[in-house]
Write a protein that holds these residues in place. Structure first.
Motif, mmCIF file in Angstrom:
data_model
loop_
_atom_site.group_PDB
_atom_site.id
_atom_site.type_symbol
_atom_site.label_atom_id
_atom_site.label_comp_id
_atom_site.label_asym_id
_atom_site.label_seq_id
_atom_site.Cartn_x
_atom_site.Cartn_y
_atom_site.Cartn_z
ATOM 1 N N ALA A 92 -3.165 3.596 -2.234
ATOM 2 C CA ALA A 92 -3.264 2.480 -3.173
ATOM 3 C C ALA A 92 -1.885 1.891 -3.455
ATOM 4 C CB ALA A 92 -3.901 2.941 -4.480
ATOM 5 N N PRO B 97 0.824 -1.208 0.000
ATOM 6 C CA PRO B 97 0.000 0.000 0.000
ATOM 7 C C PRO B 97 0.858 1.257 0.000
ATOM 8 C CG PRO B 97 -0.815 -1.579 1.627
ATOM 9 C CD PRO B 97 0.502 -2.099 1.146
ATOM 10 N N GLU C 66 -11.430 4.200 -6.259
ATOM 11 C CA GLU C 66 -10.471 4.154 -5.156
ATOM 12 C C GLU C 66 -10.010 2.722 -4.875
ATOM 13 O OE1 GLU C 66 -12.209 6.287 -1.854
ATOM 14 O OE2 GLU C 66 -11.660 8.218 -2.759
ATOM 15 N N SER D 85 -7.821 -0.550 -3.982
ATOM 16 C CA SER D 85 -6.714 -0.774 -3.052
ATOM 17 C C SER D 85 -5.442 -1.145 -3.794
ATOM 18 C CB SER D 85 -7.080 -1.866 -2.042
ATOM 19 O OG SER D 85 -7.393 -3.081 -2.711
ATOM 20 N N ALA E 92 -2.620 8.629 -6.484
ATOM 21 C CA ALA E 92 -3.379 7.468 -6.000
ATOM 22 C C ALA E 92 -2.559 6.682 -4.975
ATOM 23 C CB ALA E 92 -3.782 6.583 -7.164
ATOM 24 N N LEU F 212 -3.929 -1.069 -7.985
ATOM 25 C CA LEU F 212 -4.183 -0.668 -9.367
ATOM 26 C C LEU F 212 -3.101 -1.234 -10.268
ATOM 27 C CD1 LEU F 212 -5.844 1.181 -11.353
ATOM 28 C CD2 LEU F 212 -4.082 2.918 -10.935
#
Length: 237
Positions: A183, A35, A150, A152, A178, A154
């Protein structure tokens, strides 16, 4: 940018093998995305970058190894992974040509207004058919639709392909934002300089295998050597 090695990966490939008609062109690839970071996968044409991304997304079944999404192994199809918080921006711009920009945004998983807040450049184009947009506008539309949910994690494949540098910069900034919002982003790219400018870590694929991995700072410091790895074409997809 962040290097959150203590945080559990949101996406992970463990000895992943993948290919077509049960013939592997990606062999035992291991990588992870955490993340808040951007991980870029670099390599020449045919190194296996897109095959890896498609397998991580669930669009292509694996031939071996495991994919872990938010800490859990998964063999779910793409649409199930999307429902579970995965976003994808494919190499071929995923717009429906006959629909307006507004309607393209409406069919996405996130609110239209959020997409327009992320890409206000699309507001004057809402009534225009997506097929009449420029390549850069279509890519902004695809990116806005994916980011509006949005996700978590991408996955973005060759975001810069065929686009003007100004548009590429805009898209890369959107991915960085992002990641800064939490993300995990996996970016497949051929253009090292643009990708490494926003990335936290990098992997290099060649002939379907990881041949180098490290921080983006390390990659930028050894850019000549890394660019040499891009030369030529490989047999893998």
């Amino acid at each position: 940018m962040t290097t959150t090695t203590e945080v559990a990966p949101v996406l992970e490939a463990r000895s992943l093998s993948a290919g077509y008609r049960r013939v592997p062109c990606v062999r035992e690839v291991s990588l992870d995305v955490r993340p808040g970071e951007i991980v870029v996968v670099l390599g020449p044409n045919g190194a296996g970058k897109t095959t890896t991304l498609l397998t991580l997304s669930g669009a292509l079944p694996s031939l071996g190894g495991e994919v872990h999404l938010r800490g859990e192994p998964t063999d779910a199809a793409l649409h199930h992974r999307v429902r579970g918080g995965l976003g994808i921006i494919p190499e071929e711009r995923s717009v429906i040509s006959r629909l307006s920009v507004r309607d393209n945004l409406r069919i996405g998983p996130g609110p239209v207004e959020r997409a327009l807040d992320l890409f206000p450049e699309l507001r004057p184009l809402l009534r225009r058919r997506a097929g009449l947009l420029s390549g850069g506008e279509q890519q902004m539309l695809s990116t806005a639709r994916a980011l509006a949910a949005e996700p978590s994690v991408l996955l973005a494949d060759e975001l810069s392909l065929g686009l003007a540098p100004k548009i590429v910069t805009r898209l890369m900034q959107a991915l960085r934002s992002a990641a800064d919002r939490g993300a995990g982003v996996l970016l497949v790219e051929q253009h090292a300089r643009q990708a490494l400018a926003i990335a936290d870590r990098a992997y290099i694929l060649r002939r379907g295998s990881v041949v180098w991995s490290g921080s983006a700072d390390e990659a930028r410091a050894n850019l000549q050597e890394i660019e040499g790895a891009y030369l030529g074409h490989e047999a893998a997809a």
